[in-house]
Write an enzyme that holds these catalytic residues in place. Structure first.
Site, mmCIF file in Angstrom:
data_model
loop_
_atom_site.group_PDB
_atom_site.id
_atom_site.type_symbol
_atom_site.label_atom_id
_atom_site.label_comp_id
_atom_site.label_asym_id
_atom_site.label_seq_id
_atom_site.Cartn_x
_atom_site.Cartn_y
_atom_site.Cartn_z
ATOM 1 C CG ASN A 16 3.086 7.789 17.512
ATOM 2 O OD1 ASN A 16 3.990 8.189 18.237
ATOM 3 N ND2 ASN A 16 2.417 6.663 17.745
ATOM 4 C CE LYS A 54 4.169 3.974 16.223
ATOM 5 N NZ LYS A 54 3.782 2.658 15.719
ATOM 6 C CG HIS A 99 -0.269 3.816 20.035
ATOM 7 N ND1 HIS A 99 0.384 2.623 19.860
ATOM 8 C CD2 HIS A 99 -0.286 4.422 18.824
ATOM 9 C CE1 HIS A 99 0.747 2.516 18.583
ATOM 10 N NE2 HIS A 99 0.356 3.593 17.937
ATOM 11 C CD GLU A 129 3.539 0.993 18.959
ATOM 12 O OE1 GLU A 129 4.058 2.044 19.381
ATOM 13 O OE2 GLU A 129 3.439 0.727 17.736
ATOM 14 C CD GLU A 186 -3.093 4.242 15.481
ATOM 15 O OE1 GLU A 186 -2.474 4.839 14.603
ATOM 16 O OE2 GLU A 186 -2.570 3.890 16.558
ATOM 17 N N GLY A 242 2.502 -0.807 11.708
ATOM 18 C CA GLY A 242 3.900 -1.156 11.489
ATOM 19 C C GLY A 242 4.089 -2.448 10.705
ATOM 20 C CB SER A 250 0.540 0.277 7.127
ATOM 21 O OG SER A 250 1.265 -0.592 8.003
HETATM 22 P P1 PGA Z 1 2.467 2.872 11.390
HETATM 23 O O1 PGA Z 1 2.058 3.260 12.893
HETATM 24 O O2 PGA Z 1 2.075 4.043 10.512
HETATM 25 O O3 PGA Z 1 3.963 2.688 11.439
HETATM 26 O O4 PGA Z 1 1.733 1.647 11.033
HETATM 27 C C1 PGA Z 1 0.845 3.904 13.147
HETATM 28 C C2 PGA Z 1 0.695 4.158 14.618
HETATM 29 O O5 PGA Z 1 1.139 3.330 15.423
HETATM 30 O O6 PGA Z 1 0.151 5.200 15.031
#
Ligand code: PGA
Length: 251
Positions: A10, A12, A96, A98, A168, A174, A214
Site C-alpha cells: 500500500n 498510500k 483502512h 487511515e 491491521e 507506521g 509494520s
Molecule cells: P505500515 O502500514 O507497514 O507502514 O505499518 C501498513 C498499512 O497501513 O497498511
C-alpha cells in the site's frame, strides 16, 4: 489448506507516477519468480493507469486504495469500481484505518464500498483493527467482531469467499511496533472462527486473512509461518525495492 499467500503493498500518498511505474516494474519482475504466492500493488489513483500499462504482462495484481459505492454520479473526489476496472484494477483496499480515523469513514460506509467493489468486479481487501486503547481495555475481539459484522452486512457467503480480510492493529501501523507473531496469530485465528460461525466452513477456509502493521524484511518470515496468516499488507516497507522484494521473497 490451499490459501495462496498474498503480499500486498500500500503506497498510500507517496511516489510520483514515474517513481510508481519504476518501482512496480521491478517488483512485478521479482514477484513473477514465484508460483506459490500472489503480489498486489496499490499506488495512488493517478498512477494506476501508468502502473497497469507497465505491469500488465505480469501476474501482479493492481489495487486501488479505496473505491466508491456508486457506479457514477455526483460524488466529488470519488472513483468507482467500473472506472477502476477500466484502468486494470483488480482489487481495492477498503476500510483502512487511515480512512476510518482521518476521513471519518464508518462501518456503514465501508459496507457500502464493499458492495460497490463486488458489484463492479473488484476484490475488496477489507481492513479491520483495534486501537491501542481498545487493546488495553481488552476490547480487541469485541471491536473486531463489530467491524467484521458491520462491514460484511448483507454479503452472501459467496461474496465473502471472494474477499481478502486484512487485520491491521492501528497501534502497529507506521509505528514500527509489530504485533508479535503470537498476537497476530491469535487474532487471525479468532477472525477465522468468526467466519466459520457466520458462513460455511468452505468460506472460512478459503478467505485469506493478511496481517498489516509494520511488516518488515526482518519480521515477515515469522509472521508468514503462522497457520492463519495468509499474507501481509505493507505500507512503509513497500516503498523501497529492496525491502519489499525481500518481503515478497519471504521464506
Ligand atoms: P505500515 O502500514 O507497514 O507502514 O505499518 C501498513 C498499512 O497501513 O497498511
Amino acid at each position: 489448506m490451499s490459501r495462496k499467500p498474498l503480499i500486498a503493498g500500500n503506497w498510500k500518498m507517496h511516489l510520483s507516477v514515474a517513481q510508481a511505474v519504476e518501482l512496480a516494474r521491478g517488483l512485478a519482475a521479482e514477484a513473477d519468480k514465484h508460483q506459490d504466492r500472489e503480489v498486489m500493488l496499490a499506488p495512488a489513483f493517478i498512477a494506476l493507469d501508468a502502473v497497469h500499462k507497465a505491469i500488465s504482462d505480469s501476474k501482479t495484481f493492481l489495487a486501488a486504495q479505496n473505491v466508491a459505492w456508486a457506479e457514477e454520479g455526483a460524488f466529488t473526489g470519488e472513483v468507482s469500481a467500473p472506472m477502476l476496472r477500466d484502468v486494470g484494477v483488480a482489487m481495492a483496499i477498503i476500510g483502512h484505518s487511515e480512512r476510518r480515523q482521518i476521513f471519518g469513514e464508518d462501518d456503514a460506509m465501508i459496507n457500502r464500498r464493499i458492495h460497490g467493489a463486488l458489484a463492479g468486479g473488484i476484490i475488496p481487501v477489507f481492513c479491520i483493527g483495534e486501537t491501542l486503547e481498545q487493546r488495553e481495555a481488552e476490547q480487541t475481539f469485541k471491536v473486531l467482531e463489530g467491524q467484521l459484522s458491520a462491514g460484511l452486512a448483507d454479503c452472501t457467503a459467496e461474496m465473502v469467499a471472494r474477499m481478502v480480510i486484512a487485520y491491521e492493529p492501528v497501534w502497529a501501523i507506521g509505528t514500527g511496533k509489530t504485533a508479535s507473531k503470537e498476537q497476530a496469530q491469535e487474532v487471525h485465528g479468532y477472525i477465522r472462527q468468526l467466519l466459520l460461525q457466520k458462513y460455511e466452513k468452505k468460506v472460512a477456509e478459503a478467505v485469506r486473512i493478511v496481517y498489516g502493521g509494520s511488516v518488515k524484511p526482518d519480521n515477515v518470515d515469522a509472521l508468514m509461518a503462522q497457520a492463519d496468516i495468509d499474507g501481509a499488507l505493507v505500507g512503509g516497507a513497500a516503498l523501497k525495492f529492496e525491502s519489499f522484494a525481500r518481503i515478497i521473497n519471504f521464506k
